[in-house]
Design a protein around this motif. Structure first.
Motif, PDB file in Angstrom:
ATOM      1  N   UNK A  20     -11.042   9.983 -10.849  1.00 28.90           N
ATOM      2  CA  UNK A  20     -10.282   9.520  -9.684  1.00 28.90           C
ATOM      3  C   UNK A  20     -11.224   8.985  -8.613  1.00 28.90           C
ATOM      4  N   UNK A  21     -12.373   9.649  -8.440  1.00 29.37           N
ATOM      5  CA  UNK A  21     -13.357   9.190  -7.462  1.00 29.37           C
ATOM      6  C   UNK A  21     -13.958   7.845  -7.877  1.00 29.37           C
ATOM      7  N   UNK A  22     -14.247   7.713  -9.161  1.00 26.49           N
ATOM      8  CA  UNK A  22     -14.777   6.441  -9.666  1.00 26.49           C
ATOM      9  C   UNK A  22     -13.768   5.314  -9.485  1.00 26.49           C
ATOM     10  N   UNK A  23     -12.491   5.578  -9.729  1.00 28.60           N
ATOM     11  CA  UNK A  23     -11.483   4.532  -9.548  1.00 28.60           C
ATOM     12  C   UNK A  23     -11.284   4.212  -8.067  1.00 28.60           C
ATOM     13  N   UNK A  24     -11.473   5.200  -7.192  1.00 31.84           N
ATOM     14  CA  UNK A  24     -11.393   4.938  -5.749  1.00 31.84           C
ATOM     15  C   UNK A  24     -12.541   4.036  -5.308  1.00 31.84           C
ATOM     16  N   UNK A  25     -13.743   4.290  -5.832  1.00 32.67           N
ATOM     17  CA  UNK A  25     -14.870   3.410  -5.528  1.00 32.67           C
ATOM     18  C   UNK A  25     -14.628   2.000  -6.059  1.00 32.67           C
ATOM     19  N   UNK A  26     -14.048   1.889  -7.243  1.00 31.94           N
ATOM     20  CA  UNK A  26     -13.755   0.571  -7.818  1.00 31.94           C
ATOM     21  C   UNK A  26     -12.733  -0.173  -6.956  1.00 31.94           C
ATOM     22  N   UNK A  71     -22.769  -0.369   2.233  1.00 31.75           N
ATOM     23  CA  UNK A  71     -24.029  -0.345   1.485  1.00 31.75           C
ATOM     24  C   UNK A  71     -24.437   1.110   1.231  1.00 31.75           C
ATOM     25  N   UNK A  72     -24.377   1.929   2.268  1.00 33.34           N
ATOM     26  CA  UNK A  72     -24.737   3.344   2.124  1.00 33.34           C
ATOM     27  C   UNK A  72     -23.789   4.055   1.154  1.00 33.34           C
ATOM     28  N   UNK A  73     -22.509   3.788   1.264  1.00 36.05           N
ATOM     29  CA  UNK A  73     -21.521   4.437   0.413  1.00 36.05           C
ATOM     30  C   UNK A  73     -21.709   4.056  -1.052  1.00 36.05           C
ATOM     31  N   UNK A  74     -21.928   2.765  -1.319  1.00 36.14           N
ATOM     32  CA  UNK A  74     -22.108   2.332  -2.708  1.00 36.14           C
ATOM     33  C   UNK A  74     -23.453   2.789  -3.270  1.00 36.14           C
ATOM     34  N   UNK A  75     -24.474   2.902  -2.425  1.00 35.10           N
ATOM     35  CA  UNK A  75     -25.758   3.458  -2.882  1.00 35.10           C
ATOM     36  C   UNK A  75     -25.581   4.934  -3.235  1.00 35.10           C
ATOM     37  N   UNK A  76     -24.813   5.651  -2.431  1.00 35.46           N
ATOM     38  CA  UNK A  76     -24.516   7.051  -2.721  1.00 35.46           C
ATOM     39  C   UNK A  76     -23.742   7.173  -4.041  1.00 35.46           C
ATOM     40  N   UNK A  77     -22.810   6.244  -4.255  1.00 34.42           N
ATOM     41  CA  UNK A  77     -22.069   6.235  -5.527  1.00 34.42           C
ATOM     42  C   UNK A  77     -23.026   6.088  -6.699  1.00 34.42           C
ATOM     43  N   UNK A  78     -23.982   5.181  -6.590  1.00 30.07           N
ATOM     44  CA  UNK A  78     -24.941   4.980  -7.680  1.00 30.07           C
ATOM     45  C   UNK A  78     -25.823   6.215  -7.866  1.00 30.07           C
ATOM     46  N   UNK A  79     -26.141   6.911  -6.783  1.00 28.28           N
ATOM     47  CA  UNK A  79     -26.921   8.142  -6.912  1.00 28.28           C
ATOM     48  C   UNK A  79     -26.117   9.222  -7.637  1.00 28.28           C
ATOM     49  N   UNK A  80     -24.827   9.283  -7.373  1.00 23.21           N
ATOM     50  CA  UNK A  80     -23.982  10.312  -7.988  1.00 23.21           C
ATOM     51  C   UNK A  80     -23.645   9.968  -9.438  1.00 23.21           C
ATOM     52  N   UNK A  81     -23.216   8.734  -9.682  1.00 29.63           N
ATOM     53  CA  UNK A  81     -22.698   8.360 -10.998  1.00 29.63           C
ATOM     54  C   UNK A  81     -23.724   7.664 -11.886  1.00 29.63           C
ATOM     55  N   UNK A  82     -24.892   7.329 -11.367  1.00 34.25           N
ATOM     56  CA  UNK A  82     -25.910   6.678 -12.192  1.00 34.25           C
ATOM     57  C   UNK A  82     -25.724   5.180 -12.247  1.00 34.25           C
TER      58      UNK A  82
END
Length: 166
Positions: free
Chosen positions: A3-9, A142-153
């Motif tokens: 659900x978190x991944x789809x929210x980021x998408x 930018x910060x939010x999407x960088x955090x997403x990449x840190x969490x999800x790879x």
């Protein structure tokens, strides 16, 4: 987590839409400015400050989406030519840099936006603080999407479609 991944998408799609709409509005605005200057011989004063604001939104929101897809703020030749263990460290380091700079851009942009909100924009009937919307919003994204990449790879491959669920 799905659900978190789809929210980021969904947030990424909205970000792309806002960046694209800003670019389209920028083209229309500049066309109006040229028409006013060369055809009507009366260039509107409000077009230049609004054009700069729209350009800021388009550039920084576009940069945020590029951070999400990991096509921005990186050294791909260095990363891909490194051993696998070093490659992971370099990717995390690049994501951390994007996170820190995005947070700084967003924070300072929000401060400048709030600080100049009561001041009228020169030549346009809107607050001067509006000129920092792109900086504040784009930096935060930018910060939010960088955090997403840190969490999800690693970013999902945009050319590879996920299998359909039954």
């Amino acid at each position: 987590m799905a659900a978190l991944e789809s929210a980021f998408a969904a947030l990424a799609r909205l970000t792309v839409f806002i960046a694209a709409a800003s670019l389209c509005a920028l083209v229309g605005l500049l066309a109006w400015q040229v028409f006013g200057r060369y055809v009507l011989n009366a260039s509107p004063s409000w077009t230049e400050p609004l054009a700069l604001t729209l350009m800021s939104v388009a550039a920084l929101f576009g940069a945020a989406v590029a951070v999400r897809s990991e096509s921005h703020f990186a050294f791909p030749t260095l990363v891909e030519s490194s051993p696998k263990a070093v490659r992971g460290v370099l990717k995390v380091f690049a994501r951390l840099i994007a996170l820190v700079f995005g947070a700084a851009l967003g924070g300072f942009g929000a401060f400048m936006m709030a600080d100049s909100w009561a001041v009228p924009m020169a030549g346009a009937p809107i607050p001067e603080g509006m000129s920092y919307v792109g900086l504040a919003g784009g930096g935060a994204l930018i910060a939010l999407f960088a955090l997403e990449r840190l969490i999800f790879g690693d970013a999902p491959d945009p050319h590879h479609e996920a299998p359909a669920e039954a």
